[in-house]
Motif scaffolding. Structure first.
Motif, PDB file in Angstrom:
ATOM      1  N   SER A   1      22.510  12.496 -22.841  1.00 58.14           N
ATOM      2  CA  SER A   1      21.881  13.716 -22.367  1.00 58.14           C
ATOM      3  C   SER A   1      21.292  14.412 -23.588  1.00 58.14           C
ATOM      4  O   SER A   1      22.024  14.955 -24.407  1.00 58.14           O
ATOM      5  CB  SER A   1      22.908  14.619 -21.665  1.00 58.14           C
ATOM      6  OG  SER A   1      22.290  15.793 -21.185  1.00 58.14           O
ATOM      7  N   LEU A   2      19.973  14.346 -23.739  1.00 56.62           N
ATOM      8  CA  LEU A   2      19.313  14.872 -24.931  1.00 56.62           C
ATOM      9  C   LEU A   2      18.802  16.282 -24.676  1.00 56.62           C
ATOM     10  O   LEU A   2      17.976  16.517 -23.796  1.00 56.62           O
ATOM     11  CB  LEU A   2      18.152  13.978 -25.343  1.00 56.62           C
ATOM     12  CG  LEU A   2      17.381  14.416 -26.594  1.00 56.62           C
ATOM     13  CD1 LEU A   2      18.264  14.339 -27.836  1.00 56.62           C
ATOM     14  CD2 LEU A   2      16.123  13.572 -26.778  1.00 56.62           C
ATOM     15  N   THR A   3      19.294  17.243 -25.462  1.00 54.60           N
ATOM     16  CA  THR A   3      18.888  18.637 -25.319  1.00 54.60           C
ATOM     17  C   THR A   3      17.823  18.996 -26.353  1.00 54.60           C
ATOM     18  O   THR A   3      17.630  18.293 -27.357  1.00 54.60           O
ATOM     19  CB  THR A   3      20.080  19.576 -25.509  1.00 54.60           C
ATOM     20  OG1 THR A   3      20.533  19.491 -26.871  1.00 54.60           O
ATOM     21  CG2 THR A   3      21.218  19.209 -24.564  1.00 54.60           C
ATOM     22  N   TYR A   4      17.177  20.120 -26.109  1.00 56.34           N
ATOM     23  CA  TYR A   4      16.187  20.622 -27.072  1.00 56.34           C
ATOM     24  C   TYR A   4      16.847  20.888 -28.417  1.00 56.34           C
ATOM     25  O   TYR A   4      16.277  20.572 -29.466  1.00 56.34           O
ATOM     26  CB  TYR A   4      15.550  21.904 -26.538  1.00 56.34           C
ATOM     27  CG  TYR A   4      14.587  22.553 -27.514  1.00 56.34           C
ATOM     28  CD1 TYR A   4      13.289  22.075 -27.656  1.00 56.34           C
ATOM     29  CD2 TYR A   4      14.987  23.639 -28.298  1.00 56.34           C
ATOM     30  CE1 TYR A   4      12.408  22.659 -28.554  1.00 56.34           C
ATOM     31  CE2 TYR A   4      14.111  24.234 -29.198  1.00 56.34           C
ATOM     32  CZ  TYR A   4      12.827  23.734 -29.317  1.00 56.34           C
ATOM     33  OH  TYR A   4      11.955  24.310 -30.215  1.00 56.34           O
ATOM     34  N   ASP A   5      18.045  21.452 -28.414  1.00 61.69           N
ATOM     35  CA  ASP A   5      18.736  21.759 -29.671  1.00 61.69           C
ATOM     36  C   ASP A   5      19.038  20.498 -30.467  1.00 61.69           C
ATOM     37  O   ASP A   5      18.938  20.489 -31.699  1.00 61.69           O
ATOM     38  CB  ASP A   5      20.031  22.521 -29.386  1.00 61.69           C
ATOM     39  CG  ASP A   5      19.775  23.938 -28.903  1.00 61.69           C
ATOM     40  OD1 ASP A   5      18.647  24.438 -29.101  1.00 61.69           O
ATOM     41  OD2 ASP A   5      20.685  24.547 -28.311  1.00 61.69           O
ATOM     42  N   GLN A   6      19.403  19.417 -29.784  1.00 65.07           N
ATOM     43  CA  GLN A   6      19.649  18.157 -30.494  1.00 65.07           C
ATOM     44  C   GLN A   6      18.352  17.610 -31.079  1.00 65.07           C
ATOM     45  O   GLN A   6      18.319  17.143 -32.213  1.00 65.07           O
ATOM     46  CB  GLN A   6      20.269  17.138 -29.536  1.00 65.07           C
ATOM     47  CG  GLN A   6      21.709  17.420 -29.159  1.00 65.07           C
ATOM     48  CD  GLN A   6      22.199  16.489 -28.065  1.00 65.07           C
ATOM     49  OE1 GLN A   6      21.558  16.343 -27.020  1.00 65.07           O
ATOM     50  NE2 GLN A   6      23.338  15.844 -28.310  1.00 65.07           N
TER      51      GLN A   6
ATOM     52  N   GLN B   1      14.303  21.661 -21.475  1.00 69.47           N
ATOM     53  CA  GLN B   1      15.598  21.862 -22.145  1.00 69.47           C
ATOM     54  C   GLN B   1      16.458  20.604 -22.280  1.00 69.47           C
ATOM     55  O   GLN B   1      17.184  20.449 -23.251  1.00 69.47           O
ATOM     56  CB  GLN B   1      16.398  22.968 -21.470  1.00 69.47           C
ATOM     57  CG  GLN B   1      15.811  24.356 -21.698  1.00 69.47           C
ATOM     58  CD  GLN B   1      15.691  24.705 -23.171  1.00 69.47           C
ATOM     59  OE1 GLN B   1      16.655  24.627 -23.933  1.00 69.47           O
ATOM     60  NE2 GLN B   1      14.497  25.101 -23.609  1.00 69.47           N
ATOM     61  N   VAL B   2      16.405  19.702 -21.330  1.00 65.65           N
ATOM     62  CA  VAL B   2      17.259  18.522 -21.419  1.00 65.65           C
ATOM     63  C   VAL B   2      16.620  17.360 -20.665  1.00 65.65           C
ATOM     64  O   VAL B   2      15.894  17.558 -19.687  1.00 65.65           O
ATOM     65  CB  VAL B   2      18.675  18.807 -20.846  1.00 65.65           C
ATOM     66  CG1 VAL B   2      18.601  19.123 -19.361  1.00 65.65           C
ATOM     67  CG2 VAL B   2      19.630  17.653 -21.111  1.00 65.65           C
ATOM     68  N   THR B   3      16.837  16.134 -21.160  1.00 64.20           N
ATOM     69  CA  THR B   3      16.400  14.941 -20.452  1.00 64.20           C
ATOM     70  C   THR B   3      17.391  13.824 -20.722  1.00 64.20           C
ATOM     71  O   THR B   3      18.362  13.990 -21.460  1.00 64.20           O
ATOM     72  CB  THR B   3      14.974  14.523 -20.862  1.00 64.20           C
ATOM     73  OG1 THR B   3      14.498  13.530 -19.938  1.00 64.20           O
ATOM     74  CG2 THR B   3      14.936  13.965 -22.277  1.00 64.20           C
ATOM     75  N   LYS B   4      17.127  12.665 -20.137  1.00 64.66           N
ATOM     76  CA  LYS B   4      18.000  11.513 -20.309  1.00 64.66           C
ATOM     77  C   LYS B   4      17.175  10.289 -20.691  1.00 64.66           C
ATOM     78  O   LYS B   4      16.065  10.115 -20.185  1.00 64.66           O
ATOM     79  CB  LYS B   4      18.755  11.197 -19.002  1.00 64.66           C
ATOM     80  CG  LYS B   4      19.656  12.298 -18.510  1.00 64.66           C
ATOM     81  CD  LYS B   4      20.283  11.889 -17.176  1.00 64.66           C
ATOM     82  CE  LYS B   4      21.192  12.987 -16.634  1.00 64.66           C
ATOM     83  NZ  LYS B   4      21.795  12.586 -15.327  1.00 64.66           N
TER      84      LYS B   4
ATOM     85  N   LEU C   1      10.491  19.230 -24.439  1.00 63.83           N
ATOM     86  CA  LEU C   1      11.890  19.638 -24.252  1.00 63.83           C
ATOM     87  C   LEU C   1      12.052  21.154 -24.256  1.00 63.83           C
ATOM     88  O   LEU C   1      12.990  21.686 -23.657  1.00 63.83           O
ATOM     89  CB  LEU C   1      12.771  19.010 -25.331  1.00 63.83           C
ATOM     90  CG  LEU C   1      13.561  17.758 -24.941  1.00 63.83           C
ATOM     91  CD1 LEU C   1      14.644  18.070 -23.932  1.00 63.83           C
ATOM     92  CD2 LEU C   1      12.634  16.679 -24.404  1.00 63.83           C
ATOM     93  N   LYS C   2      11.151  21.863 -24.907  1.00 60.33           N
ATOM     94  CA  LYS C   2      11.229  23.323 -24.884  1.00 60.33           C
ATOM     95  C   LYS C   2      11.040  23.842 -23.465  1.00 60.33           C
ATOM     96  O   LYS C   2      11.589  24.885 -23.089  1.00 60.33           O
ATOM     97  CB  LYS C   2      10.185  23.932 -25.821  1.00 60.33           C
ATOM     98  CG  LYS C   2      10.406  25.411 -26.087  1.00 60.33           C
ATOM     99  CD  LYS C   2       9.513  25.906 -27.212  1.00 60.33           C
ATOM    100  CE  LYS C   2       9.850  27.347 -27.571  1.00 60.33           C
ATOM    101  NZ  LYS C   2       9.009  27.849 -28.686  1.00 60.33           N
TER     102      LYS C   2
END
Length: 255
Positions: A139-144, A188-191, A184-185
């Motif tokens: 689960s890839l977030t913008y912050d990561q 916020q999150v993707t896979k 992602l901004k």
């Protein structure tokens, strides 16, 4: 599940690799695609090789620039000409697994996503396996993503009906990372598809082979793209380097 996919490929002096790259697209189990290649004034036989394919496959469209203008400029020209619902990226020396598009589009739909990518394996200039697989957070977030570009350009697909065509300043370095950050901004999150679907070719003359250049261009993402001041950008680079050296290696596996 049969929407058109526009595949964006900028080329420059890649006659050694472009044939197998094009063949990897033609071998896709998902066949509803258009391949848009923009050649950045190659001085070798890259254009001739592409024209051989173009004559026999009307899904392949070649556009030639009169002067060398950079990878980002060529990519934006290709994007402007794209007509597909989905935008997929592929570099002229990389390869796709035959089921790459089919698996990713199915994954997008099954998970109600508008952007995804996948793991990928690494090969050398001659196409030999380097026994290395690059994974990513499930689960890839913008912050990561802010501190590490986990998205391999050769694996990314986004829904242009949802985001529109995302065209960035052509002169910007690390244009791919900036593009994923822009996406992602918003969401916020993707896979990622949690398996390898492409081969990334590591070349001696690639930007990735120069650590100093890579650090410089990554610094530019914080300084120019995000607009942070110099001191704060330096601090962010410290965190970036920590992520690269300590955290990201956990996602690189021997195979």
């Amino acid at each position: 599940m049969n929407e058109l996919v526009s595949i964006i490929i900028p080329t420059y002096n890649t006659e050694k690799f472009i044939r197998t790259t094009l063949q990897s697209v033609q071998n896709q189990t998902y066949q509803n695609w258009e391949m848009i290649l923009v050649d950045d004034a190659s001085t070798d036989r890259t254009v001739s090789v592409i024209e051989e394919f173009e004559k026999n496959d009307d899904r392949i469209k070649l556009f030639k620039l009169e002067k060398n203008s950079g990878n980002g400029f060529a990519r934006n020209i290709a994007l402007e000409k794209a007509t597909g619902k989905y935008i997929a990226y592929l570099d002229a020396d990389d390869l796709w697994f035959p089921n790459k598009l089919e698996k990713q589009i199915g994954f997008l739909k099954a998970n109600n996503l508008h952007f995804t990518f996948s793991f990928y394996d690494c090969i050398d200039e001659e196409g030999n396996s380097l026994n290395r697989r690059v994974k990513a957070p499930i689960s890839l977030t913008y912050d990561q993503l802010f501190f590490c570009n986990y998205v391999g350009n050769l694996t990314a697909i986004y829904d242009a009906d949802y985001f529109g065509k995302i065209i960035l300043e052509a002169t910007q370095k690390r244009q791919d990372w900036r593009l994923w950050l822009t996406i992602l901004k918003q969401i916020q999150v993707t896979k990622p598809v949690p398996e390898p679907l492409a081969f990334y070719r590591i070349r001696k003359d690639s930007i990735s082979s120069s650590k100093f250049k890579l650090i410089k261009h990554n610094f530019g993402v914080y300084r120019e793209f995000h607009g942070f001041n110099f001191v704060f950008s330096v601090l962010l680079m410290v965190r970036f380097l920590f992520t690269q050296l300590i955290i990201k290696p956990r996602f690189i596996k021997k195979i």
